[in-house]
Design an enzyme around this catalytic site. Structure first.
Site, PDB file in Angstrom:
ATOM      1  N   CYS A  89      19.673  45.531  85.171  1.00 28.12           N
ATOM      2  CA  CYS A  89      18.270  45.188  85.354  1.00 28.12           C
ATOM      3  C   CYS A  89      17.899  45.241  86.837  1.00 28.12           C
ATOM      4  CB  CYS A  89      18.008  43.784  84.808  1.00 28.12           C
ATOM      5  SG  CYS A  89      16.324  43.197  85.103  1.00 28.12           S
TER       6      CYS A  89
ATOM      7  N   CYS B  96      14.527  37.726  89.862  1.00 30.17           N
ATOM      8  CA  CYS B  96      14.363  36.910  88.660  1.00 30.17           C
ATOM      9  C   CYS B  96      15.548  35.977  88.480  1.00 30.17           C
ATOM     10  CB  CYS B  96      14.224  37.831  87.451  1.00 30.17           C
ATOM     11  SG  CYS B  96      14.269  36.983  85.856  1.00 30.17           S
TER      12      CYS B  96
ATOM     13  N   CYS C 192      18.797  35.585  84.582  1.00 31.58           N
ATOM     14  CA  CYS C 192      20.172  35.997  84.308  1.00 31.58           C
ATOM     15  C   CYS C 192      21.062  35.631  85.486  1.00 31.58           C
ATOM     16  CB  CYS C 192      20.258  37.506  84.066  1.00 31.58           C
ATOM     17  SG  CYS C 192      19.474  38.056  82.527  1.00 31.58           S
TER      18      CYS C 192
ATOM     19  N   CYS D  85      11.926  43.251  80.541  1.00 33.78           N
ATOM     20  CA  CYS D  85      13.110  42.381  80.567  1.00 33.78           C
ATOM     21  C   CYS D  85      14.165  42.993  79.650  1.00 33.78           C
ATOM     22  CB  CYS D  85      12.747  40.973  80.105  1.00 33.78           C
ATOM     23  SG  CYS D  85      14.186  39.883  79.937  1.00 33.78           S
TER      24      CYS D  85
ATOM     25  N   GLN E 297      17.508  29.872  66.851  1.00 34.62           N
ATOM     26  CA  GLN E 297      18.402  30.540  67.782  1.00 34.62           C
ATOM     27  C   GLN E 297      17.821  31.885  68.233  1.00 34.62           C
ATOM     28  OE1 GLN E 297      21.234  29.552  69.173  1.00 34.62           O
ATOM     29  NE2 GLN E 297      21.512  27.623  68.066  1.00 34.62           N
TER      30      GLN E 297
ATOM     31  N   GLU F   8      15.889  14.735  61.640  1.00 30.14           N
ATOM     32  CA  GLU F   8      15.339  15.562  62.728  1.00 30.14           C
ATOM     33  C   GLU F   8      14.180  14.826  63.391  1.00 30.14           C
ATOM     34  OE1 GLU F   8      13.895  17.974  65.458  1.00 30.14           O
ATOM     35  OE2 GLU F   8      15.839  18.355  64.475  1.00 30.14           O
TER      36      GLU F   8
ATOM     37  N   CYS G 244      25.376  23.431  72.960  1.00 29.74           N
ATOM     38  CA  CYS G 244      24.908  24.480  73.866  1.00 29.74           C
ATOM     39  C   CYS G 244      25.230  24.159  75.323  1.00 29.74           C
ATOM     40  CB  CYS G 244      23.408  24.709  73.696  1.00 29.74           C
ATOM     41  SG  CYS G 244      22.384  23.263  74.007  1.00 29.74           S
TER      42      CYS G 244
END
Length: 373
Positions: free
Chosen positions: A91, A99, A102, A178, A204, A257, A325
């Protein structure tokens, strides 16, 4: 998440003269949690360096730091001795001052996964006292690490166009394309089953994630007909639906939840599941105090935390599947589980966020053998 919704740095009082903009030659040390590596300047000052690879000799430019800070942050702006794992970022917006979405486009994809494994291993050792081998697995659904992000956020620019924010900054870089964004939206499906998700609701972002995570959870828990299950932080019912299929009409699945919209959709997505809207800690403090056979935990980035872990252990499940995560939050919660008699039996890690430092883990916890006597 890949940087666009991450926490912004808090404004803080300077602790001495600023060193921002100064450059130093360093040898890059090990990878650290957060998308950077550790380096030390002469005198021992720690610098967290982005855009580098362990073992490289680079010139680092300080981006945050004063004389009084415990550590500084910086970018590798010149590579003097590159790692054999260094590649040209695919990229054009990836790199120092560009940016911030990443972290690892300059690293060969296979090496990205070993770096993420190193981070998970280090967090488990440091925060939970666990020595575990870790392998980060690729999942289907991306093109050599690109084209996987099915939901993306941009910043609208004055006069038209769009952009992405720089790392730890409100500054915006204009972006035409992107490369990690999926070429077209993906449906909300897992193992051939469709789920309804609200606009802007959580699902996800990697198209291969739902299948990989559901399969891992089911293989670890081995749910049996008639068992009672708790699905905590249940979202729209991704795990609850398949748990109910496994335990059958004689079993029971409770899905808790905190987001009311997601909870309502889980009821529609999972007929037969007992759905409860409310904060997990609050609900468990006042309801469902009977024993359960199985628990699935899929908490937000900060983890489940002690009150929820204690509430889970109090229900004496034979097995807990923890979907995480953030490896640091996972490790802290595993340490709490260990205090309460639950051991880590199995751990799998998945590369659901290629080109970024993020990694998803699924851990299996079971009663320690000493507690079973």
């Amino acid at each position: 998440m890949t940087g666009q919704r991450g926490r912004r740095p808090r404004a803080r009082r300077a602790r001495g003269a600023s060193r921002v903009g100064e450059r130093f030659e360093v040898v890059v040390g090990p990878v650290a949690h957060g998308g950077h590596c550790v380096a030390r300047l002469d005198g021992g000052r720690v610098v967290f360096v982005r855009h580098a690879i362990p073992g490289e000799r680079v010139v680092v430019e300080i981006t945050e730091g004063t004389d009084g800070d415990r550590f500084w942050r910086g970018d590798a702006v010149e590579v003097l001795q590159p790692s054999p794992d260094r590649v040209t970022p695919p990229c054009p917006y990836a790199g120092p001052g560009r940016c911030g979405g990443c972290d690892l486009q300059h690293v060969d994809l296979a090496r990205q996964r070993t770096l993420k494994a190193d981070v998970v291993r280090e967090q488990l050792a440091r925060l939970a006292g666990l020595d575990r081998d870790v392998v980060v697995e690729a999942v289907p659904g991306d093109d050599h690490g690109l084209g996987w992000r099915t939901r993306q956020r941009y910043v609208d620019l004055p006069g038209g166009g769009r952009g992405m924010r720089k790392h730890r900054s409100h500054d915006v870089v204009r972006v035409e394309t992107c490369l990690i964004e999926a070429p077209e939206p993906a449906g909300h499906r897992a193992l051939g089953r469709s789920f309804e998700v609200a606009d802007g609701g959580f699902w996800q972002v990697h198209p291969g994630a739902p299948d990989a995570l559901v399969t891992a959870v089911l293989e670890m828990l081995r749910p049996r007909s008639g068992e009672r299950c708790l699905d905590l932080y249940a979202g729209v019912g991704l795990f609850a639906a398949f748990l109910l299929d496994a335990v059958g009409e004689s079993g029971r699945v409770v899905a808790i939840e905190g987001d009311p919209a997601a909870s309502a959709l889980s009821a529609a997505n999972c007929p037969g599941v007992e759905v409860r809207a409310g904060g997990v800690a609050e609900v468990l403090a006042s309801a469902y105090d009977e024993s359960f056979d199985l628990v699935v935990l899929d908490p937000p980035r900060e983890g489940a935390r002690r009150p929820v872990v204690e509430a889970v252990a109090a229900r004496a499940p034979r097995a807990v599947a923890y979907v995480a995560c953030d490896p640091a939050a996972l490790a802290r919660d595993l340490a709490t589980f260990a205090e309460l008699g639950y051991e880590l039996r199995e751990l799998r890690a998945f590369d659901l966020f290629p080109m970024t430092h993020h990694v998803e883990c699924v851990a299996l916890l079971e009663k320690s053998r000493s507690d079973l006597r």
